[in-house]
Design a protein around this motif. Structure first.
Motif, PDB file in Angstrom:
ATOM      1  N   SER A 103      -2.467  -6.108   3.825  1.00 29.27           N
ATOM      2  CA  SER A 103      -3.848  -6.383   4.120  1.00 29.27           C
ATOM      3  C   SER A 103      -4.786  -5.570   3.220  1.00 29.27           C
ATOM      4  O   SER A 103      -6.029  -6.243   3.030  1.00 29.27           O
ATOM      5  N   ILE A 104      -4.529  -4.388   3.064  1.00 29.94           N
ATOM      6  CA  ILE A 104      -5.426  -3.593   2.075  1.00 29.94           C
ATOM      7  C   ILE A 104      -5.452  -4.174   0.877  1.00 29.94           C
ATOM      8  O   ILE A 104      -6.611  -4.347   0.113  1.00 29.94           O
ATOM      9  N   LEU A 105      -4.526  -4.608   0.222  1.00 33.97           N
ATOM     10  CA  LEU A 105      -4.391  -5.253  -1.231  1.00 33.97           C
ATOM     11  C   LEU A 105      -5.308  -6.522  -1.085  1.00 33.97           C
ATOM     12  O   LEU A 105      -6.247  -6.799  -1.918  1.00 33.97           O
ATOM     13  N   ASP A 106      -4.827  -7.370  -0.286  1.00 35.23           N
ATOM     14  CA  ASP A 106      -5.784  -8.612   0.089  1.00 35.23           C
ATOM     15  C   ASP A 106      -7.414  -8.481   0.116  1.00 35.23           C
ATOM     16  O   ASP A 106      -8.037  -9.084  -0.344  1.00 35.23           O
ATOM     17  N   SER A 107      -7.573  -7.324   0.757  1.00 40.13           N
ATOM     18  CA  SER A 107      -8.989  -7.125   1.074  1.00 40.13           C
ATOM     19  C   SER A 107      -9.504  -6.845  -0.310  1.00 40.13           C
ATOM     20  O   SER A 107     -11.122  -6.949  -0.340  1.00 40.13           O
ATOM     21  N   VAL A 108      -9.040  -6.478  -1.358  1.00 41.09           N
ATOM     22  CA  VAL A 108      -9.860  -6.178  -2.761  1.00 41.09           C
ATOM     23  C   VAL A 108      -9.096  -7.227  -3.700  1.00 41.09           C
ATOM     24  O   VAL A 108      -9.366  -6.959  -5.091  1.00 41.09           O
ATOM     25  N   ALA A 157       2.868  -5.262   5.965  1.00 45.38           N
ATOM     26  CA  ALA A 157       1.840  -6.077   6.363  1.00 45.38           C
ATOM     27  C   ALA A 157       0.344  -5.389   6.335  1.00 45.38           C
ATOM     28  O   ALA A 157      -0.507  -5.749   5.885  1.00 45.38           O
ATOM     29  N   ASP A 158       0.486  -3.990   6.494  1.00 47.35           N
ATOM     30  CA  ASP A 158      -0.411  -2.994   6.288  1.00 47.35           C
ATOM     31  C   ASP A 158      -1.077  -2.847   4.997  1.00 47.35           C
ATOM     32  O   ASP A 158      -2.223  -3.064   4.771  1.00 47.35           O
ATOM     33  N   VAL A 159      -0.025  -2.611   4.211  1.00 47.92           N
ATOM     34  CA  VAL A 159      -0.428  -2.493   2.651  1.00 47.92           C
ATOM     35  C   VAL A 159      -0.853  -3.906   2.210  1.00 47.92           C
ATOM     36  O   VAL A 159      -1.750  -3.767   1.385  1.00 47.92           O
ATOM     37  N   GLU A 178       2.716  -1.499  -9.413  1.00 45.47           N
ATOM     38  CA  GLU A 178       3.316  -0.470  -8.478  1.00 45.47           C
ATOM     39  C   GLU A 178       2.389   0.454  -7.855  1.00 45.47           C
ATOM     40  O   GLU A 178       2.255   1.083  -6.818  1.00 45.47           O
ATOM     41  N   MET A 179       1.416   0.906  -8.832  1.00 44.54           N
ATOM     42  CA  MET A 179       0.463   2.137  -8.391  1.00 44.54           C
ATOM     43  C   MET A 179      -0.360   1.632  -7.503  1.00 44.54           C
ATOM     44  O   MET A 179      -0.938   1.968  -6.713  1.00 44.54           O
ATOM     45  N   LYS A 180      -0.748   0.188  -7.507  1.00 44.42           N
ATOM     46  CA  LYS A 180      -1.459  -0.579  -6.436  1.00 44.42           C
ATOM     47  C   LYS A 180      -1.027  -0.663  -5.138  1.00 44.42           C
ATOM     48  O   LYS A 180      -1.715  -0.190  -4.120  1.00 44.42           O
ATOM     49  N   HIS A 181       0.361  -0.716  -5.170  1.00 46.44           N
ATOM     50  CA  HIS A 181       1.095  -0.693  -3.961  1.00 46.44           C
ATOM     51  C   HIS A 181       1.074   1.098  -3.418  1.00 46.44           C
ATOM     52  O   HIS A 181       0.797   1.201  -2.075  1.00 46.44           O
ATOM     53  N   VAL A 182       1.150   1.901  -4.099  1.00 43.86           N
ATOM     54  CA  VAL A 182       1.238   3.314  -3.861  1.00 43.86           C
ATOM     55  C   VAL A 182      -0.436   3.572  -3.214  1.00 43.86           C
ATOM     56  O   VAL A 182      -0.367   4.122  -2.344  1.00 43.86           O
ATOM     57  N   ALA A 183      -1.169   3.162  -4.019  1.00 48.38           N
ATOM     58  CA  ALA A 183      -2.573   3.323  -3.596  1.00 48.38           C
ATOM     59  C   ALA A 183      -2.858   2.869  -2.460  1.00 48.38           C
ATOM     60  O   ALA A 183      -3.428   3.378  -1.213  1.00 48.38           O
ATOM     61  N   ALA A 184      -2.537   1.675  -1.961  1.00 51.30           N
ATOM     62  CA  ALA A 184      -2.672   0.788  -0.712  1.00 51.30           C
ATOM     63  C   ALA A 184      -1.841   1.807   0.220  1.00 51.30           C
ATOM     64  O   ALA A 184      -2.651   1.814   1.441  1.00 51.30           O
ATOM     65  N   TYR A 185      -0.713   2.079   0.177  1.00 48.97           N
ATOM     66  CA  TYR A 185       0.149   2.825   1.285  1.00 48.97           C
ATOM     67  C   TYR A 185      -0.590   4.290   1.493  1.00 48.97           C
ATOM     68  O   TYR A 185      -0.698   4.452   2.597  1.00 48.97           O
ATOM     69  N   LEU A 186      -1.164   4.796   0.512  1.00 48.04           N
ATOM     70  CA  LEU A 186      -1.736   6.178   0.566  1.00 48.04           C
ATOM     71  C   LEU A 186      -3.232   5.773   1.355  1.00 48.04           C
ATOM     72  O   LEU A 186      -3.491   6.814   2.348  1.00 48.04           O
TER      73      LEU A 186
END
Length: 91
Positions: free
Chosen positions: A38-43, A34-36, A13-21
């Motif tokens: 993409s950020i998560l996929d990048s790491v 899709a934006d979130v 959950e915090m990984k999603h929040v961090a990517a959103y922020l």
């Protein structure tokens, strides 16, 4: 170049929040799934689509600063456990 190692100390959950922020800090006022993702996929983190949709639904139409302020107020009202020991007496 391989993918960066993920930090395992954050809950999904915090990984999603961090990517959103991060998306918001990057100038995206209303990040999509899709934006979130993409950020998560990048790491190298695979998002949980159910939890991500729940997060996005709970933030939809809300001002993030107000959401964070409300969370801070809730945290301040929580008991914080035992206090530290008293300082040693001088003598």
């Amino acid at each position: 170049a391989g993918k960066a190692k993920t930090v395992e100390c954050l809950s999904p959950e915090m990984k999603h929040v961090a990517a959103y922020l991060l998306a918001q800090l990057g100038g995206n006022a209303s990040p999509s799934a899709a934006d979130v993702t993409s950020i998560l996929d990048s790491v190298g983190v695979e998002p949980d689509s159910e939890k991500l949709e729940k997060l996005l639904g709970s933030l939809e139409g809300k001002d993030l600063v107000e959401v964070l302020a409300a969370g801070k107020a809730k945290m301040a009202a929580m008991p914080s456990g035992g206090g530290g020991g008293g300082g040693g007496g001088g003598g």
